[in-house]
Design an enzyme around this catalytic site. Structure first.
Site, PDB file in Angstrom:
ATOM      1  CB  ALA A  15      41.941 -55.485  90.007  1.00 50.88           C
ATOM      2  CB  ALA A  16      38.165 -57.830  93.788  1.00 48.07           C
ATOM      3  NE  ARG A  21      36.313 -44.157  97.172  1.00 57.58           N
ATOM      4  CZ  ARG A  21      37.691 -44.491  97.838  1.00 57.58           C
ATOM      5  NH1 ARG A  21      38.324 -43.494  98.311  1.00 57.58           N
ATOM      6  NH2 ARG A  21      38.126 -45.565  97.970  1.00 57.58           N
ATOM      7  CD  GLN A  79      38.047 -59.432  97.879  1.00 60.15           C
ATOM      8  OE1 GLN A  79      38.274 -58.647  96.917  1.00 60.15           O
ATOM      9  NE2 GLN A  79      38.155 -59.105  99.209  1.00 60.15           N
ATOM     10  N   GLY A  84      37.314 -56.175 101.809  1.00 59.92           N
ATOM     11  CA  GLY A  84      38.509 -55.204 101.994  1.00 59.92           C
ATOM     12  C   GLY A  84      39.834 -55.613 101.416  1.00 59.92           C
ATOM     13  CG  ASN A 179      49.699 -47.503 101.870  1.00 60.03           C
ATOM     14  OD1 ASN A 179      50.667 -47.862 101.181  1.00 60.03           O
ATOM     15  ND2 ASN A 179      48.367 -47.974 101.913  1.00 60.03           N
ATOM     16  CG  ASN A 244      40.170 -43.503  95.446  1.00 60.27           C
ATOM     17  OD1 ASN A 244      40.448 -44.923  95.333  1.00 60.27           O
ATOM     18  ND2 ASN A 244      41.039 -43.045  96.018  1.00 60.27           N
ATOM     19  CG  ASN A 403      27.137 -55.332  52.637  1.00 61.79           C
ATOM     20  OD1 ASN A 403      26.130 -54.570  52.988  1.00 61.79           O
ATOM     21  ND2 ASN A 403      27.940 -55.621  53.597  1.00 61.79           N
TER      22      ASN A 403
HETATM   23  C1  UD1 Z   1      43.974 -47.876  99.676  1.00 59.62           C
HETATM   24  C2  UD1 Z   1      44.683 -48.200 101.217  1.00 59.62           C
HETATM   25  C3  UD1 Z   1      45.282 -46.762 101.453  1.00 59.62           C
HETATM   26  C4  UD1 Z   1      46.022 -46.178 100.395  1.00 59.62           C
HETATM   27  C5  UD1 Z   1      45.424 -46.407  98.979  1.00 59.62           C
HETATM   28  C6  UD1 Z   1      46.439 -45.948  98.172  1.00 59.62           C
HETATM   29  C7  UD1 Z   1      43.811 -50.177 102.313  1.00 59.62           C
HETATM   30  C8  UD1 Z   1      42.895 -50.361 103.629  1.00 59.62           C
HETATM   31  N1  UD1 Z   1      43.832 -48.557 102.245  1.00 59.62           N
HETATM   32  O1  UD1 Z   1      42.842 -47.127 100.183  1.00 59.62           O
HETATM   33  O2  UD1 Z   1      45.977 -46.842 102.671  1.00 59.62           O
HETATM   34  O3  UD1 Z   1      46.448 -44.732 100.988  1.00 59.62           O
HETATM   35  O4  UD1 Z   1      44.594 -47.368  98.822  1.00 59.62           O
HETATM   36  O5  UD1 Z   1      45.861 -45.907  96.740  1.00 59.62           O
HETATM   37  O6  UD1 Z   1      44.181 -50.850 101.674  1.00 59.62           O
HETATM   38  N2  UD1 Z   1      39.953 -53.997  96.493  1.00 59.62           N
HETATM   39  C9  UD1 Z   1      39.963 -55.262  96.211  1.00 59.62           C
HETATM   40  N3  UD1 Z   1      39.033 -56.128  97.221  1.00 59.62           N
HETATM   41  C10 UD1 Z   1      38.497 -55.211  98.159  1.00 59.62           C
HETATM   42  C11 UD1 Z   1      38.466 -54.028  98.187  1.00 59.62           C
HETATM   43  C12 UD1 Z   1      39.548 -53.355  97.536  1.00 59.62           C
HETATM   44  O7  UD1 Z   1      40.449 -56.093  95.462  1.00 59.62           O
HETATM   45  O8  UD1 Z   1      37.484 -56.077  98.718  1.00 59.62           O
HETATM   46  C13 UD1 Z   1      41.123 -53.378  95.462  1.00 59.62           C
HETATM   47  C14 UD1 Z   1      40.435 -52.500  94.716  1.00 59.62           C
HETATM   48  O9  UD1 Z   1      39.698 -52.920  93.457  1.00 59.62           O
HETATM   49  C15 UD1 Z   1      41.436 -51.396  94.319  1.00 59.62           C
HETATM   50  C16 UD1 Z   1      42.493 -51.746  95.477  1.00 59.62           C
HETATM   51  O10 UD1 Z   1      41.968 -52.988  96.284  1.00 59.62           O
HETATM   52  O11 UD1 Z   1      42.187 -51.698  93.209  1.00 59.62           O
HETATM   53  C17 UD1 Z   1      42.310 -50.606  96.778  1.00 59.62           C
HETATM   54  O12 UD1 Z   1      41.224 -50.450  97.175  1.00 59.62           O
HETATM   55  P1  UD1 Z   1      40.409 -49.144  97.377  1.00 59.62           P
HETATM   56  O13 UD1 Z   1      39.118 -49.125  97.828  1.00 59.62           O
HETATM   57  O14 UD1 Z   1      40.732 -48.192  96.239  1.00 59.62           O
HETATM   58  O15 UD1 Z   1      41.245 -48.539  98.583  1.00 59.62           O
HETATM   59  P2  UD1 Z   1      41.551 -46.941  99.066  1.00 59.62           P
HETATM   60  O16 UD1 Z   1      40.243 -46.538  99.901  1.00 59.62           O
HETATM   61  O17 UD1 Z   1      41.959 -46.064  97.918  1.00 59.62           O
HETATM   62 CA    CA Z   2      41.956 -46.352  95.975  1.00 71.12          CA
END
Ligand code: UD1
Ligand code: CA
Length: 469
Positions: A15-16, A21, A79, A84, A179, A244, A403
């Site tokens: 959740a970092a 978007r 983080q 990523g 995924n 997103n 009051n």
């Molecule tokens: C991610 C997956 C994708 C999948 C999709 C499902 C990766 C590379 N891709 O993509 O395959 O289909 O989710 O919804 O994982 N986050 C962190 N730290 C970071 C980046 C992200 O904690 O550095 C957390 C975000 O807060 C979020 C989650 O990870 O809750 C997913 O990140 P997000 O950027 O939404 O990934 P997607 O591009 O949706």
């Molecule tokens: Ca996502």
């Protein structure tokens, strides 16, 4: 009720991220569905499975997240730079290892609708199959921007390839299997692979999804639990899709809203215009309660049998006992209506407002930290703040409890069977005794004893008009 997972399985919520978007200054996981943050919903899915055996990776807006969800503070991992999802996992690795787990269930923090049963099923299948990496997949008509599942000719999972990096000449036409961002990782198998994650991709990020290909290459069992395989209702696909963008948040919230309203209607709560009623997941209703849309009920609101909430009300953390009524356009937060009490239309009940049995407030009445006694009334245009009002008392139109002296708040106490005339200002601290009568238009600065008549206003003067010249 979903059974708890073995103690050797822990959880991690990613959740970092900022959630670029969403185009918002607020961290994405704090965006709300039915007034509860996205992250809260994810935690709700994990709790029945893991109790408190899970951690949350925070980064962007970590302070804001901890402020909104204080329970996260004790079990979060930072983080600092969001490099990523794979990097987020790396940041949490020490913590997970220290917890003597064999497996970790990793869930993206932007998947608030995921059902605990689906998580539980994936974990059980993965444990049974002794998978090093397992993940939830779902088949869509359009794989959109989700990571795509690539399978080899024999149908085995080969890799997850992110949409940005997907090369049709290399991987073929995408099948639509994506995924969901939910994984079960075996710590001993995945540990050595973590250092092999690279960021040589279109986003320049370390992807957790690369673990699939790496585990496969290392000869481990890799498994995709495809939730569409068993003939899932296509409408339910939304349960597994990460949020997103704002439109996706609204669609997910709408799905949740409809489920909750349908569930309460099935439990014999009378819900009129149900498409316009929003009920939060913690609200408790009783068969025989009645709600008219449009309206919103949130937090720990409870409605007893015979409680009626009419249209255009907004209610949060309020208790409405039996046979209470909220007339239209009332705004109510942390207030308690005892049985038979009524408020509105256009009432504003702020935290600490208590309406004792049979009491009522009418239009444009605001109450804050104020108690209105049994059968007492404040019918019109009144502010009651920091006040205690006894039973059977009548508060005339336009009464104000003054009051606040600019620095501190003070109490106004009014006894039972008192009559406060219209347009009275009660300058607190002040006490009006039982059965007293305060004349209309008074400014009461001194206590009024029981049974007294208080007049505190300029005397009317009558003069003859000037003769016309
Ligand atoms: C991610 C997956 C994708 C999948 C999709 C499902 C990766 C590379 N891709 O993509 O395959 O289909 O989710 O919804 O994982 N986050 C962190 N730290 C970071 C980046 C992200 O904690 O550095 C957390 C975000 O807060 C979020 C989650 O990870 O809750 C997913 O990140 P997000 O950027 O939404 O990934 P997607 O591009 O949706
Ligand atoms: Ca996502």
């Amino acid at each position: 009720m979903t059974a708890a997972l073995p103690n050797s399985v822990g959880g991690l919520v990613l959740a970092a991220g900022k959630g670029t978007r969403m185009h918002s200054a607020k961290p994405k996981v704090l965006h709300e569905l039915l007034d509860e943050p996205m992250l809260w919903h994810v935690h709700q899915a994990l709790e029945p499975l893991l109790a408190h055996r899970f951690w949350t990776v925070l980064g962007f807006g970590a302070d804001q997240v901890c402020k909104r969800l204080p329970e996260v503070t004790a079990r979060c991992v930072l983080q600092h730079e969001q490099l990523g999802t794979g990097h987020a996992l790396q940041c949490a690795w020490e913590t997970l290892r220290a917890a003597s787990l064999t497996h970790v269930l990793v869930v993206n923090g932007d998947t608030p609708l995921v059902p605990p049963q689906a998580l539980s099923k994936m974990v059980h299948v993965a444990l049974e199959e002794k998978a090093a990496v397992a993940f939830l997949s779902i088949t869509l008509n359009d794989p959109r921007s989700f990571g795509r599942v690539v399978r080899s000719c024999n149908g085995d999972v080969a890799a997850i390839v992110e949409a940005k990096d997907y090369d049709r000449t290399r991987f073929g036409y995408p099948t639509g299997e994506i995924n969901a961002g939910i994984y079960l990782l075996q710590l001993d198998a995945v540990g050595p692979l973590l250092g092999q994650l690279g960021n040589n991709n279109r986003s320049g990020e370390y992807y957790i999804t690369d673990l699939v290909g790496l585990a496969k290459a290392a000869g481990h069992v890799v498994l995709a639990e495809n939730v569409s395989a068993e003939g899932m209702d296509p409408e339910d696909a939304i349960l597994y899709l990460g949020i997103n963008a704002p439109a996706e948040l609204v669609a997910a919230e709408e799905h949740m809203r409809r489920c909750i309203v349908t569930r309460w209607a099935a439990e014999n709560v009378l819900i009129r215009s149900p498409d316009l009623v929003r009920i939060g997941p913690r609200v408790q209703l009783t068969p025989g309660a009645e709600i008219h849309g449009p309206c919103e009920l949130y937090g720990q609101t409870t409605l007893a049998r015979g409680a009626l909430v009419m249209s255009h009300c907004w209610v949060k953390d309020a208790t409405l006992e039996s046979d209470t009524t909220l007339h239209p356009f009332s705004h109510v937060e942390r207030a308690h209506l005892h049985s038979g009490a009524a408020a509105g239309p256009f009432a504003r009940l702020r935290p600490g407002a208590v309406l004792e049995q049979g009491s009522r407030v009418g239009n444009f009445v605001e109450m804050k930290k104020a108690r209105l006694g049994r059968n007492a009334k404040a019918g019109h245009l009144t502010y009651l703040g920091d006040a205690e009002i006894g039973p059977d008392t009548n508060i005339g139109a336009g009464t104000i409890t003054c009051n606040y002296d600019g620095a501190r708040k003070h109490l106004t106490k009014i006894g039972e069977n008192v009559f406060i005339g219209s347009n009275t200002a009660l300058v607190a601290p002040v006490h009006v005794g039982d059965r007293a009568l305060v004349a209309a238009g008074s400014v009461i600065t001194d206590d009024v004893p029981a049974d007294a008549l208080a007049l505190a206003r300029g005397r009317q003067v009558l003069k003859s008009k000037k003769p016309a010249s």
